[in-house]
Design a protein around this motif. Structure first.
Motif, short mmCIF file in Angstrom:
data_model
loop_
_atom_site.label_atom_id
_atom_site.label_comp_id
_atom_site.label_asym_id
_atom_site.label_seq_id
_atom_site.Cartn_x
_atom_site.Cartn_y
_atom_site.Cartn_z
N LEU A 140 -34.20 -64.15 1.05
CA LEU A 140 -33.18 -63.13 1.29
C LEU A 140 -31.78 -63.70 1.07
CD1 LEU A 140 -34.71 -61.48 4.49
CD2 LEU A 140 -34.66 -60.53 2.18
N ASN A 141 -31.55 -64.93 1.54
CA ASN A 141 -30.24 -65.55 1.40
C ASN A 141 -29.85 -65.71 -0.07
OD1 ASN A 141 -27.98 -67.31 2.73
ND2 ASN A 141 -28.78 -68.59 1.10
N ASP A 142 -30.74 -66.30 -0.87
CA ASP A 142 -30.41 -66.56 -2.27
C ASP A 142 -30.46 -65.29 -3.12
OD1 ASP A 142 -30.34 -69.12 -1.27
OD2 ASP A 142 -31.29 -70.01 -3.03
N MET A 143 -31.25 -64.31 -2.70
CA MET A 143 -31.24 -63.03 -3.39
C MET A 143 -29.87 -62.38 -3.27
SD MET A 143 -31.36 -59.51 -2.55
CE MET A 143 -32.33 -59.28 -1.08
N MET A 144 -29.31 -62.41 -2.05
CA MET A 144 -27.98 -61.82 -1.85
C MET A 144 -26.91 -62.62 -2.59
SD MET A 144 -28.08 -60.63 2.16
CE MET A 144 -28.75 -62.17 2.78
N GLN A 145 -27.03 -63.93 -2.58
CA GLN A 145 -26.05 -64.76 -3.27
C GLN A 145 -26.13 -64.59 -4.79
OE1 GLN A 145 -26.69 -68.74 -1.81
NE2 GLN A 145 -25.85 -68.27 0.19
N SER A 146 -27.33 -64.40 -5.31
CA SER A 146 -27.49 -64.25 -6.75
C SER A 146 -26.87 -62.95 -7.26
CB SER A 146 -28.98 -64.29 -7.13
OG SER A 146 -29.65 -63.11 -6.71
N LEU A 147 -26.64 -62.00 -6.35
CA LEU A 147 -26.02 -60.75 -6.77
C LEU A 147 -24.59 -60.96 -7.29
CD1 LEU A 147 -27.26 -58.41 -3.91
CD2 LEU A 147 -28.02 -58.41 -6.29
N ILE A 148 -23.95 -62.05 -6.85
CA ILE A 148 -22.62 -62.37 -7.37
C ILE A 148 -22.71 -62.61 -8.88
CG2 ILE A 148 -20.69 -64.00 -7.31
CD1 ILE A 148 -21.31 -64.51 -4.40
N LEU A 149 -23.65 -63.48 -9.27
CA LEU A 149 -23.81 -63.79 -10.70
C LEU A 149 -24.33 -62.58 -11.46
CD1 LEU A 149 -25.39 -67.36 -10.41
CD2 LEU A 149 -22.99 -66.75 -10.72
N ALA A 150 -25.27 -61.84 -10.85
CA ALA A 150 -25.85 -60.69 -11.53
C ALA A 150 -24.82 -59.58 -11.73
CB ALA A 150 -27.04 -60.16 -10.72
N GLY B 175 -36.03 -69.57 -2.10
CA GLY B 175 -34.70 -69.39 -2.66
C GLY B 175 -34.73 -69.07 -4.14
N ASN B 176 -35.58 -69.77 -4.89
CA ASN B 176 -35.67 -69.51 -6.33
C ASN B 176 -36.20 -68.12 -6.62
OD1 ASN B 176 -36.62 -72.95 -6.89
ND2 ASN B 176 -34.62 -72.00 -7.17
N ALA B 177 -37.17 -67.67 -5.81
CA ALA B 177 -37.68 -66.31 -5.99
C ALA B 177 -36.59 -65.28 -5.68
CB ALA B 177 -38.90 -66.09 -5.09
N GLY B 178 -35.80 -65.57 -4.65
CA GLY B 178 -34.69 -64.68 -4.34
C GLY B 178 -33.67 -64.63 -5.46
N SER B 179 -33.35 -65.80 -6.04
CA SER B 179 -32.42 -65.84 -7.17
C SER B 179 -32.98 -65.09 -8.36
CB SER B 179 -32.14 -67.29 -7.56
OG SER B 179 -31.47 -67.97 -6.51
N LEU C 36 -34.45 -60.33 -18.97
CA LEU C 36 -34.85 -61.59 -19.58
C LEU C 36 -34.34 -62.78 -18.78
CD1 LEU C 36 -34.48 -60.81 -23.40
CD2 LEU C 36 -36.49 -60.66 -21.92
N LEU C 37 -33.23 -62.63 -18.08
CA LEU C 37 -32.79 -63.68 -17.16
C LEU C 37 -33.81 -63.84 -16.04
CD1 LEU C 37 -30.73 -65.70 -16.03
CD2 LEU C 37 -29.54 -63.78 -14.96
N PHE C 38 -34.42 -62.74 -15.63
CA PHE C 38 -35.47 -62.81 -14.60
C PHE C 38 -36.63 -63.68 -15.06
CE2 PHE C 38 -39.60 -61.13 -13.21
CZ PHE C 38 -39.53 -61.40 -11.86
N VAL C 39 -36.98 -63.62 -16.35
CA VAL C 39 -38.07 -64.45 -16.87
C VAL C 39 -37.76 -65.93 -16.63
CG1 VAL C 39 -39.30 -65.15 -18.96
CG2 VAL C 39 -38.73 -62.73 -18.59
N PHE C 40 -36.54 -66.33 -16.96
CA PHE C 40 -36.13 -67.71 -16.74
C PHE C 40 -36.17 -68.06 -15.26
CE2 PHE C 40 -32.56 -70.48 -15.51
CZ PHE C 40 -32.95 -71.65 -16.12
N LEU C 41 -35.63 -67.21 -14.40
CA LEU C 41 -35.56 -67.51 -12.97
C LEU C 41 -36.94 -67.48 -12.32
CD1 LEU C 41 -32.34 -65.51 -12.06
CD2 LEU C 41 -32.57 -67.98 -12.38
N PHE C 42 -37.84 -66.65 -12.84
CA PHE C 42 -39.22 -66.65 -12.34
C PHE C 42 -39.89 -67.98 -12.66
CE2 PHE C 42 -43.78 -65.75 -13.07
CZ PHE C 42 -44.12 -65.33 -11.78
N ALA C 43 -39.64 -68.51 -13.86
CA ALA C 43 -40.17 -69.82 -14.22
C ALA C 43 -39.62 -70.91 -13.32
CB ALA C 43 -39.86 -70.12 -15.69
N VAL C 44 -38.34 -70.79 -12.95
CA VAL C 44 -37.71 -71.74 -12.04
C VAL C 44 -38.44 -71.74 -10.70
CG1 VAL C 44 -35.62 -72.20 -10.69
CG2 VAL C 44 -35.45 -71.70 -13.13
N ALA C 45 -38.79 -70.55 -10.21
CA ALA C 45 -39.52 -70.45 -8.94
C ALA C 45 -40.89 -71.12 -9.04
CB ALA C 45 -39.67 -68.99 -8.53
N LEU C 46 -41.60 -70.91 -10.13
CA LEU C 46 -42.92 -71.53 -10.31
C LEU C 46 -42.81 -73.05 -10.37
CD1 LEU C 46 -44.69 -69.22 -12.93
CD2 LEU C 46 -45.07 -69.31 -10.46
#
Length: 404
Positions: A34-44, A155-159, A265-275
């Motif tokens: 939840l924390n990193d999901m909210m923070q990632s909204l700045i970049l998104a 955190g990575n999943a949230g991002s 497509l950014l989600f694809v990259f960030l999903f890989a980061v989580a894995l």
């Protein structure tokens, strides 16, 4: 009778401290989500802000720098302070900063207010990460790499969800829709309140005390190793910043995609980061952290160098591989450093999270200025060689650090 009961209770508490507390790890990972999901909204939100307020790439880089510096400067100080004086409610307090920043970001209509909102969210991060990392280690039951990976993957999943939420909610409904996510902050605060109570109970029982505080290397050697680790963090997070802040713009300019398509497509990259984050810690527990660190940065170099020269499908595939490989390093590096400096869990976590945020912010600001002058495509072609610096991992000692 009472003595027997006390002994039994203490023994049960000791046994619990030796077991991996998966329910606690699940709770702290969910709040990290939840924390990193909210923070990632700045970049998104960057494509919306750029179009609405006519911001330059340099101004977007300054937004990232403000957020990252607010997060980075305070984190080592927070970690050092709470190593000496544990604070039960620090996590809830930190999430309050994130909530305030998010609400301000939803209403800010000037660049200074946008900067202030980013700074508030960064302050929340500076409190959350070192304390949450401490909780993860305390609940690890000795499986430190696994615990850090489970914590990090939240955190990575949230991002990763940030771009999806931006594509589905923020871009269609605009900047004010960010206020809707305050509900996530309130939920996180409730979960963190329960975690704080668990942590206080563990502290009373002495479960958080380190059995030995003997450093495995001399002071000079320890400083050298920490320098190598920070150099590797610099390589990793500057390159990753180019994706987190500017990958959507690269896709839009190079392949003429719509902003929503680029966010997906950014989600694809960030999903890989989580894995990759999920895999890196447990693998480091098994085969050694140096091997994971070595492969996670240098191993991404061939794919990074190929990415600027492929079509859209190849770019998406390579971004997935790069995210998967490079993200496996952080948990391994963090645990490596914590074993290097036993008894300083919060200090090390604060230093590493803070340095990562700070160097990513500086990198984003520099990349933004270069993109304004030379174009984002040219910048990606140059940054492709950055992972080659992962070769400095060879300077790390091969000696296995003690599991302290």
């Amino acid at each position: 009778m009472n003595t027997t009961t006390t002994v039994t209770t203490d023994a049960a508490a000791s046994d619990a401290a030796q077991r991996t507390q998966y329910h606690v790890l699940a709770a702290i990972s969910s709040t990290h989500f939840l924390n990193d999901m909210m923070q990632s909204l700045i970049l998104a939100l960057y494509p919306v802000l750029k179009g609405t307020y006519q911001l330059s790439f340099a101004q977007l880089g300054l937004l990232t720098l403000t957020y990252q510096l607010a997060a980075s400067i305070l984190q080592p100080l927070v970690g050092q302070f709470t190593d000496r004086r544990p604070q039960q409610h620090a996590l809830v307090f930190g999430m309050g900063f994130t909530l305030s920043g998010l609400l301000l970001l939803s209403q800010a209509h000037t660049f200074p207010l946008l900067l202030l909102a980013a700074a508030l969210v960064g302050c929340g991060s500076s409190i959350f990460h070192p304390e949450a990392s401490r909780i993860a280690r305390l609940a690890s039951g000795g499986q430190h790499g696994l615990a850090q990976s489970l914590f990090q993957v939240g955190g990575n999943a949230g991002s990763a969800c940030g771009p999806l939420l931006a594509a589905l909610i923020v871009i269609p409904f605009g900047q004010p829709s960010l206020a809707w996510f305050s509900v996530a902050a309130l939920i996180a605060m409730l979960v963190l309140r329960w975690i704080s109570q668990w942590y206080a109970a563990q502290h009373r029982q002495g479960a958080g005390k380190t059995a030995s505080k003997v450093q495995p290397f001399s002071a000079g050697k320890t400083v050298w190793i920490m320098g190598v680790l920070l150099a590797l963090l610099t390589t990793k997070f500057v390159y990753m910043a180019s994706f987190q802040s500017y990958y959507t713009f690269y896709l839009i300019e190079r392949f003429a995609l719509a902003p929503q398509q680029a966010q997906l497509l950014l989600f694809v990259f960030l999903f890989a980061v989580a894995l990759g984050t999920l895999a890196g810690g447990p693998i480091g527990d098994r085969i050694g952290r140096k091997a994971v660190i070595w492969f996670s940065i240098l191993g991404a170099a061939p794919f990074a160098m190929a990415l600027p020269h492929t079509g859209l499908a190849g770019t998406v595939a390579l971004s997935f591989v790069i995210g998967l490989i490079m993200s496996s390093a952080f948990s391994a590096m963090l645990v490596y450093a914590q074993e290097l400096l036993p008894g300083k869990v919060g200090t090390v976590a604060g230093l590493f999270f803070g340095f990562a945020f700070g160097i990513a912010g500086l990198g984003a600001a520099l990349i933004g200025r270069l993109a304004d002058h030379y174009g984002i495509v040219a910048v990606y072609q140059t940054l492709a060689y950055l992972p080659l610096l992962g070769i400095v991992a060879a300077l790390l000692p091969t000696k296995q650090l003690a599991k302290i």
